[in-house]
Design a protein around this motif. Structure first.
Motif, short mmCIF file in Angstrom:
data_model
loop_
_atom_site.label_atom_id
_atom_site.label_comp_id
_atom_site.label_asym_id
_atom_site.label_seq_id
_atom_site.Cartn_x
_atom_site.Cartn_y
_atom_site.Cartn_z
N LEU A 150 17.54 -13.72 -2.55
CA LEU A 150 17.72 -12.29 -2.81
C LEU A 150 16.63 -11.50 -2.11
N LYS A 151 17.01 -10.40 -1.47
CA LYS A 151 16.06 -9.55 -0.76
C LYS A 151 15.37 -8.59 -1.73
N GLY A 152 14.41 -7.84 -1.22
CA GLY A 152 13.70 -6.88 -2.04
C GLY A 152 13.78 -5.48 -1.49
N MET A 153 13.87 -4.50 -2.40
CA MET A 153 13.69 -3.09 -2.09
C MET A 153 12.36 -2.69 -2.71
N LEU A 154 11.43 -2.24 -1.92
CA LEU A 154 10.11 -1.91 -2.43
C LEU A 154 10.00 -0.42 -2.74
N VAL A 155 9.44 -0.10 -3.91
CA VAL A 155 9.24 1.30 -4.29
C VAL A 155 7.96 1.42 -5.09
N TYR A 156 7.12 2.36 -4.69
CA TYR A 156 5.94 2.69 -5.48
C TYR A 156 6.42 3.42 -6.72
N GLY A 157 6.12 2.89 -7.88
CA GLY A 157 6.77 3.31 -9.11
C GLY A 157 6.20 4.54 -9.77
N VAL A 158 5.80 5.54 -9.04
CA VAL A 158 5.33 6.79 -9.64
C VAL A 158 6.54 7.67 -9.94
N ASP A 169 -1.60 11.91 -2.28
CA ASP A 169 -1.95 10.55 -2.68
C ASP A 169 -0.70 9.67 -2.72
N ASN A 170 0.37 10.20 -3.28
CA ASN A 170 1.60 9.41 -3.38
C ASN A 170 2.19 9.12 -2.01
N MET A 171 2.09 10.10 -1.09
CA MET A 171 2.57 9.85 0.27
C MET A 171 1.85 8.66 0.88
N GLN A 172 0.55 8.58 0.69
CA GLN A 172 -0.21 7.45 1.22
C GLN A 172 0.27 6.14 0.61
N GLN A 173 0.60 6.16 -0.67
CA GLN A 173 1.12 4.96 -1.31
C GLN A 173 2.47 4.55 -0.72
N PHE A 174 3.32 5.54 -0.43
CA PHE A 174 4.60 5.21 0.19
C PHE A 174 4.41 4.66 1.60
N LEU A 175 3.45 5.20 2.32
CA LEU A 175 3.15 4.66 3.66
C LEU A 175 2.65 3.22 3.57
N GLN A 176 1.85 2.93 2.54
CA GLN A 176 1.41 1.54 2.33
C GLN A 176 2.59 0.64 1.99
N THR A 177 3.57 1.19 1.28
CA THR A 177 4.77 0.42 0.96
C THR A 177 5.49 0.01 2.24
#
Length: 498
Positions: A150-158, A169-177
């Motif tokens: 099974l594959k993964g969909m990654l999401v920063y859970g904010v 700050d959240n944009m940076q987290q999404f870029l890290q994702t």
């Protein structure tokens, strides 16, 4: 800051988490009495007790009858933990008490808060979330793929942001994702997910939605700041949220909106450069027009590869206008020569939508019956699959926990001669839920992904409480999964004794 404990959300944003009251189940209204709360990934409501489909039944080539095959890749220890967590989440009083604790003053005490977070992390968090950092989540995606395929969909859970600093700050987290997704083999992941509410303040999204609704209602009302986008309303769209002409955006609000556009464009640009599809999540109808507007304007800018879209928007089939809005958006995308991707879900905000509409003296925007929601989902699914099959560059993510929809999609894929592995269609379920369906679809040859949020425990609490409510005893898919897991554990115990 962006990360706020759930207690704060209850107090300050009642329309956002109104389905999660501190004590007791969601309020039952005329609408919710007909259709219980529905998962964002298409969780079905009550159905008859579990039965094993016979050959040639509605599920077609999706076989959910052999739990030994379905769970063959899952170690007994993991199966035991999953069964225990899902059973705990199905106990109504336990969910109510947990919700009350999370929204009480007990969470103001460091000792109590640490104890609660520790308990949550070792149980619900580890079951429904992929880790506390992007790197940890990528490792979880890798291990899940290697064990199950099974594959993964990654999401920063904010969940949301209230100010520009939090949005940055959240944009940076999404870029890290996106960076974490890039580190994985392309076979292991399918996409990253972003919530516009995390990179644009909710108050501004509501203001923009009001102005978009008024523009749709008023012939000569024009918005000078509006970027090129696709239509976000149809004739049946709910417009009762905006009953009078809104004030224009202030200069500061226009600057905030421009900053939000810059954030989503930076995320889209990173995805385009990394060849990582981006799924934009849906929200309440009070916010959705602004989210659709930003999603479609981003798609026009970044879906430049005629064979594969980068930006996907989400359609919620429990809304009466879902089918119309989908057809209009597709028509405009084809007219403009823009390939589009869509994630199709049933919906997640039924209780809050019904209460808000009732408070304003209007009919809920949700379908009156569960059958109508299923019919809308299946009609939209068929339409999107047909578009994706003709080489027009459409991408489709069928996010569903409903086995009947999975079976119908499987049959449609065969009718359309869609390449299950290399086509533009995939299925998705929430991590920690509907594993039997995920494994069944995978065994049938489809690409299947798990929606895998990550982030600190305290950030994930609102998400975890929604999963708890969705797994209460009334939810049939959760009950089916739990029964299949019990059957497999019993089989393994008997086999071990024998």
């Amino acid at each position: 800051m962006a990360t706020r404990l759930l207690r704060t959300n209850f107090i300050r944003r009642p329309y956002r988490f109104s389905a999660l009251k501190p004590v007791g189940p969601p309020t039952v209204t005329a609408s919710t009495a007909v259709v219980p709360e529905i998962l964002s990934f298409g969780q079905q409501a009550p159905e008859p007790p579990l039965h094993h489909p016979k050959p040639n039944e509605a599920h077609h080539d999706i076989d959910l009858s052999d739990q030994a095959r379905l769970f063959s890749s899952i170690p007994t220890s993991d199966l035991l933990r999953s069964t225990a967590v899902l059973h705990a989440a199905a106990i109504g009083p336990m969910v109510d008490v947990g919700t009350w604790v999370m929204s009480s003053k007990l969470m103001d005490t460091a000792l109590t808060r640490g104890m609660v977070h520790g308990l949550v992390k070792s149980t619900f968090y580890d079951h429904f979330c992929a880790g506390e950092s992007a790197e940890a989540a990528a490792d979880r995606v890798r291990s899940v793929y290697e064990a199950t395929g099974l594959k993964g969909m990654l999401v920063y859970g904010v969940e949301h942001a209230d100010d520009s600093a939090s949005c940055d700050d959240n944009m940076q987290q999404f870029l890290q994702t996106i960076e974490a997704a890039k580190s994985l083999p392309t076979s292991h992941f399918s996409s990253v997910v972003v919530k516009i509410t995390a990179i644009c303040p909710i108050s501004l999204l509501k203001r923009v939605s009001d102005l978009l609704r008024w523009e749709h209602k008023t012939q000569n009302f024009k918005l000078s700041w509006k970027l090129k986008s696709f239509p976000v309303f149809s004739d049946s769209s709910p417009l009762y949220h905006t009953n009078s002409e809104p004030e224009p955006l202030t200069a500061e609000e226009e600057r905030e909106l421009e900053a939000a556009h810059v954030r989503i464009q930076e995320i889209c640009r990173k995805c385009q450069e990394s060849n990582v599809p981006l799924l934009i999540d849906a929200e309440d109808t009070i916010l959705q027009p602004a989210i659709d507007y930003m999603a479609y304007s981003s798609a026009i800018m970044f879906n430049t590869d005629k064979d594969r879209p980068i930006v996907y928007n989400t359609i919620q089939a429990y809304l009466r206008d879902a089918g119309e809005r989908l057809h209009i958006a597709v028509q405009e995308a084809e007219k403009e020569g823009v390939p589009m991707g869509f994630k199709l879900v049933r919906g997640a905000y039924m209780s809050s939508e019904a209460r808000l509409a009732d408070s304003l003296g209007h009919k809920s925007p949700i379908h009156d019956t569960l059958q109508n929601t299923h019919a809308c989902y299946n009609d939209c699914m068929t339409f999107l699959m047909e578009k994706a099959s003709n080489g027009s560059g459409f991408g489709v993510v069928l996010a569903t926990h409903n086995a009947d929809s999975g079976g119908l999609a499987s049959k449609k894929a065969s009718e359309l001669n869609i390449d299950k592995k290399n086509g533009n269609i995939e299925f998705a379920q929430l991590y920690g839920m509907s594993d039997a369906l995920s494994f069944g679809l995978k065994r049938a040859g489809f690409n299947v992904s798990k929606y895998m949020p990550y982030g600190p425990v305290e950030t994930a609490i609102p998400y975890l409480l929604r999963r708890a409510y969705e797994n209460r005893g009334m939810m049939a898919t959760g009950a089916n999964d739990r029964q299949l897991m019990r059957m497999e554990l019993k089989r393994r115990l008997i086999a071990g004794i024998a």
